[in-house]
Design a protein around this motif. Structure first.
Motif, PDB file in Angstrom:
ATOM      1  N   GLN A   1     -28.667  23.030 -18.535  1.00  0.00           N
ATOM      2  CA  GLN A   1     -28.273  24.140 -19.394  1.00  0.00           C
ATOM      3  C   GLN A   1     -28.857  23.999 -20.787  1.00  0.00           C
ATOM      4  N   GLU A   2     -28.797  22.799 -21.362  1.00  0.00           N
ATOM      5  CA  GLU A   2     -29.359  22.585 -22.697  1.00  0.00           C
ATOM      6  C   GLU A   2     -30.874  22.713 -22.676  1.00  0.00           C
ATOM      7  N   GLY A   3     -31.522  22.248 -21.577  1.00  0.00           N
ATOM      8  CA  GLY A   3     -32.971  22.396 -21.478  1.00  0.00           C
ATOM      9  C   GLY A   3     -33.402  23.851 -21.447  1.00  0.00           C
ATOM     10  N   LEU A   4     -32.691  24.687 -20.696  1.00  0.00           N
ATOM     11  CA  LEU A   4     -33.017  26.113 -20.655  1.00  0.00           C
ATOM     12  C   LEU A   4     -32.739  26.782 -21.998  1.00  0.00           C
ATOM     13  N   THR A   5     -31.657  26.377 -22.661  1.00  0.00           N
ATOM     14  CA  THR A   5     -31.363  26.953 -23.976  1.00  0.00           C
ATOM     15  C   THR A   5     -32.449  26.607 -24.981  1.00  0.00           C
ATOM     16  N   ASN A   6     -32.901  25.350 -24.982  1.00  0.00           N
ATOM     17  CA  ASN A   6     -33.962  24.951 -25.909  1.00  0.00           C
ATOM     18  C   ASN A   6     -35.269  25.680 -25.607  1.00  0.00           C
ATOM     19  N   ALA A   7     -35.560  25.853 -24.322  1.00  0.00           N
ATOM     20  CA  ALA A   7     -36.782  26.586 -23.970  1.00  0.00           C
ATOM     21  C   ALA A   7     -36.685  28.034 -24.428  1.00  0.00           C
ATOM     22  N   ARG A   8     -35.516  28.634 -24.304  1.00  0.00           N
ATOM     23  CA  ARG A   8     -35.340  30.022 -24.738  1.00  0.00           C
ATOM     24  C   ARG A   8     -35.459  30.133 -26.265  1.00  0.00           C
ATOM     25  N   LYS A   9     -35.029  29.106 -26.993  1.00  0.00           N
ATOM     26  CA  LYS A   9     -35.095  29.145 -28.444  1.00  0.00           C
ATOM     27  C   LYS A   9     -36.512  28.883 -28.960  1.00  0.00           C
ATOM     28  N   HIS A  10     -37.133  27.830 -28.434  1.00  0.00           N
ATOM     29  CA  HIS A  10     -38.369  27.331 -29.047  1.00  0.00           C
ATOM     30  C   HIS A  10     -39.643  27.734 -28.294  1.00  0.00           C
ATOM     31  N   ALA A  11     -39.544  28.124 -27.053  1.00  0.00           N
ATOM     32  CA  ALA A  11     -40.735  28.539 -26.294  1.00  0.00           C
ATOM     33  C   ALA A  11     -40.355  29.704 -25.387  1.00  0.00           C
ATOM     34  N   PRO A  12     -40.060  30.864 -25.962  1.00  0.00           N
ATOM     35  CA  PRO A  12     -39.526  31.979 -25.164  1.00  0.00           C
ATOM     36  C   PRO A  12     -40.529  32.586 -24.201  1.00  0.00           C
ATOM     37  N   ASP A  13     -41.815  32.399 -24.398  1.00  0.00           N
ATOM     38  CA  ASP A  13     -42.807  33.046 -23.546  1.00  0.00           C
ATOM     39  C   ASP A  13     -43.327  32.137 -22.451  1.00  0.00           C
ATOM     40  N   THR A  14     -42.756  30.974 -22.283  1.00  0.00           N
ATOM     41  CA  THR A  14     -43.308  29.994 -21.345  1.00  0.00           C
ATOM     42  C   THR A  14     -42.542  30.012 -20.034  1.00  0.00           C
ATOM     43  N   GLU A  15     -43.162  29.484 -19.031  1.00  0.00           N
ATOM     44  CA  GLU A  15     -42.514  29.318 -17.738  1.00  0.00           C
ATOM     45  C   GLU A  15     -41.834  27.956 -17.702  1.00  0.00           C
ATOM     46  N   VAL A  16     -40.619  27.933 -17.184  1.00  0.00           N
ATOM     47  CA  VAL A  16     -39.807  26.718 -17.152  1.00  0.00           C
ATOM     48  C   VAL A  16     -39.630  26.289 -15.707  1.00  0.00           C
ATOM     49  N   THR A  17     -39.778  24.999 -15.476  1.00  0.00           N
ATOM     50  CA  THR A  17     -39.587  24.426 -14.146  1.00  0.00           C
ATOM     51  C   THR A  17     -38.412  23.462 -14.185  1.00  0.00           C
ATOM     52  N   VAL A  18     -37.437  23.702 -13.315  1.00  0.00           N
ATOM     53  CA  VAL A  18     -36.253  22.841 -13.204  1.00  0.00           C
ATOM     54  C   VAL A  18     -36.327  22.126 -11.869  1.00  0.00           C
ATOM     55  N   THR A  19     -36.246  20.807 -11.899  1.00  0.00           N
ATOM     56  CA  THR A  19     -36.350  19.998 -10.691  1.00  0.00           C
ATOM     57  C   THR A  19     -35.120  19.103 -10.593  1.00  0.00           C
ATOM     58  N   ALA A  20     -34.480  19.114  -9.431  1.00  0.00           N
ATOM     59  CA  ALA A  20     -33.347  18.241  -9.147  1.00  0.00           C
ATOM     60  C   ALA A  20     -33.648  17.461  -7.891  1.00  0.00           C
ATOM     61  N   ALA A  21     -33.495  16.153  -7.945  1.00  0.00           N
ATOM     62  CA  ALA A  21     -33.816  15.296  -6.814  1.00  0.00           C
ATOM     63  C   ALA A  21     -32.915  14.080  -6.865  1.00  0.00           C
ATOM     64  N   GLY A  22     -32.882  13.368  -5.747  1.00  0.00           N
ATOM     65  CA  GLY A  22     -32.110  12.135  -5.706  1.00  0.00           C
ATOM     66  C   GLY A  22     -31.459  11.928  -4.366  1.00  0.00           C
ATOM     67  N   ALA A  23     -30.811  10.779  -4.239  1.00  0.00           N
ATOM     68  CA  ALA A  23     -30.134  10.418  -3.008  1.00  0.00           C
ATOM     69  C   ALA A  23     -29.076   9.381  -3.344  1.00  0.00           C
ATOM     70  N   PRO A  24     -28.039   9.274  -2.521  1.00  0.00           N
ATOM     71  CA  PRO A  24     -27.024   8.251  -2.780  1.00  0.00           C
ATOM     72  C   PRO A  24     -27.628   6.851  -2.795  1.00  0.00           C
ATOM     73  N   GLY A  25     -27.261   6.078  -3.765  1.00  0.00           N
ATOM     74  CA  GLY A  25     -27.798   4.739  -3.925  1.00  0.00           C
ATOM     75  C   GLY A  25     -29.045   4.666  -4.775  1.00  0.00           C
ATOM     76  N   GLU A  26     -29.794   5.776  -4.874  1.00  0.00           N
ATOM     77  CA  GLU A  26     -31.014   5.805  -5.674  1.00  0.00           C
ATOM     78  C   GLU A  26     -30.810   6.464  -7.035  1.00  0.00           C
ATOM     79  N   GLY A  27     -29.820   7.333  -7.138  1.00  0.00           N
ATOM     80  CA  GLY A  27     -29.587   8.021  -8.389  1.00  0.00           C
ATOM     81  C   GLY A  27     -30.010   9.477  -8.315  1.00  0.00           C
ATOM     82  N   LEU A  28     -29.522  10.248  -9.256  1.00  0.00           N
ATOM     83  CA  LEU A  28     -29.842  11.672  -9.353  1.00  0.00           C
ATOM     84  C   LEU A  28     -30.753  11.884 -10.556  1.00  0.00           C
ATOM     85  N   THR A  29     -31.827  12.621 -10.367  1.00  0.00           N
ATOM     86  CA  THR A  29     -32.759  12.928 -11.448  1.00  0.00           C
ATOM     87  C   THR A  29     -32.837  14.442 -11.622  1.00  0.00           C
TER      88      THR A  29
END
Length: 451
Positions: free
Chosen positions: A353-381
């Motif tokens: 949420q904070e990443g999207l807010t900052n992108a909307r404030k400081h780089a409104p014309d850019t494309e944003v990529t959100v990536t979520a990955a991970g597994a139990p025992g390895e961690g969430l990124t």
């Protein structure tokens, strides 16, 4: 310990004598005089003792009593002098016992032992110099040892009791100071938590409001229908902001749910809400791509649920229904949310949420990529990337206004990334932000995910 006792004695010596000290000294002098008079009655009635010797003995005892006025300043010297006079005088027994008591109270153990050794030698020597008319040598030595050991033992007891009371007072003062520090730290942490929650919730909603209001202000050629639709979005966003604020205040007032294992009073956002968050940003005109590499965010928005604002905000094309990568009909983000811990999911949601807010404030014309990955025992990124500068686009009729004609940049408090770092650290993870090798701005977080 000896040096601290000497320093304490020096401070006591230089301090002004209090009323209690006056009363105690007067009582000690009186008791010493009464003790000498009572115990030396047989000596006064002893025929072999001349009147001159008896008078000199009484004068020595009186001077010894008066010398007790100096017992707080020079206790060791006074005790040694009275021990020497006690070899030839009966009437200094009372002042001598008071002086030995004072040494045991105000001086360290080593000094008390040295003075006690001198007193033991005096006890063994006195019956030979001036024998008691009523006691033999053994009885005189035993009586003297009993009196001297009693005075020194009583003084050491008083000293230990004073030290115990002083340590208890010091401990109580330290505990009170620590309690005050804990209360202050708790208040500071509470303020920081409130500020962090308010920033995470309201900054995102208010930035959306700013984008839609800016579109209404700078699109004078919009049709009434488009204006009505945009006003409806603004009203809906304002209502949602008030609802989020109400939820935050309710959670802050309630006990910490993670500590007692009970559910929170109101549902908090998790990873399953990421598609909804991305859709809100798309409706504001942002170009956002959500990539769920491990199926941790749950199913995405259904086809046809995208809501257009009706007015282009100048930050990207209106996407309408959600048909981006991974969001087309029948694709979804995953088969369902994986068992990510609630606290970890909330932290990941706030970071995105904070990443999207900052992108909307400081780089409104850019494309944003959100990536979520991970597994139990390895961690969430989670990772949010956007270009630092948007590519220039040609101006055509009906296209968004130039940058100089658009609304001013949305102001920020400058504490968002710092708050995210604190939130990630509290969750046991880490946060990284800065330029990527490709030149984009990258916000990356790793959070623990137990197996």
């Amino acid at each position: 310990m000896g040096s601290s006792d000497e320093a304490r004695a020096a401070r006591r010596t230089t301090a002004r004598r209090a009323l209690r000290d006056w009363l105690v000294d007067v009582c000690c002098i009186s008791l010493a005089a009464v003790f000498s008079m009572v115990t030396c009655e047989s000596v006064a009635n002893d025929p072999p003792m001349s009147d001159g010797a008896l008078f000199a003995d009484v004068v020595a005892g009186a001077l010894g009593c008066l010398a007790l006025w100096l017992r707080r300043r020079r206790p060791v010297e006074l005790a040694v002098v009275l021990l020497g006079v006690g070899l030839v005088s009966y009437y200094v027994a009372g002042p001598l016992l008071v002086a030995l008591f004072t040494v045991a109270v105000h001086r360290p153990l080593r000094t008390v032992a040295l003075v006690g050794g001198v007193a033991a030698a005096q006890i063994l020597t006195t019956p030979l110099v001036r024998p008691d008319p009523d006691l033999d040598y053994i009885g005189d030595v035993l009586l003297g040892a009993l009196l001297v050991s009693g005075a020194i033992g009583w003084g050491m007891f008083v000293r230990s009791r004073r030290q115990l009371l002083a340590s208890l007072r010091e401990r109580a003062a330290r505990a009170e100071a620590e309690a005050a520090l804990r209360a202050e730290r708790t208040q500071r942490l509470t303020r920081e938590r409130i500020a962090r929650e308010m920033h995470d919730v309201l900054a995102h909603r208010l930035s959306l409001l700013s984008v839609h209001a800016g579109a209404l202000e700078y699109r004078a050629d919009a049709s009434p229908r488009e204006v009505a639709e945009a006003a409806g979005v603004i009203r809906s966003s304002a209502h949602q902001a008030l609802q989020d604020l109400r939820e935050v205040i309710g959670v802050l007032r309630a006990p910490e749910s993670d500590t007692d294992g009970g559910p929170p009073d109101r549902p908090q956002p998790t990873l399953a809400d990421l598609p909804r968050l991305v859709e809100e940003s798309r409706r504001a005109g942002m170009r956002v791509t959500l990539s769920d590499e491990a199926g941790v965010t749950g199913p995405g928005p259904r086809p046809g649920t995208g809501i257009s604002t009706g007015i282009s905000t100048g930050t990207g094309p209106d996407t309408g229904p959600d048909t981006g990568p991974g969001h087309g009909p029948g694709t979804g983000i995953g088969t369902g949310p994986t068992a990510v811990p609630g606290a970890t999911g909330r932290t990941a949601y706030r970071i995105v949420q904070e990443g999207l807010t900052n992108a909307r404030k400081h780089a409104p014309d850019t494309e944003v990529t959100v990536t979520a990955a991970g597994a139990p025992g390895e961690g969430l990124t989670v990772e949010v990337c956007n270009a630092v500068r948007a590519p220039a686009r040609a101006r055509t009729s009906g296209s968004p206004p130039d940058r100089q004609e658009r609304p001013a940049a949305i102001p920020g408090a400058g504490q968002g990334l710092a708050g995210l770092a604190e939130r990630a650290a509290l969750a046991g993870g880490r946060l990284e932000c800065g330029p990527s090798p490709a030149g984009d701005f990258r916000l990356y977080a790793w959070l623990p995910w137990p197996a």
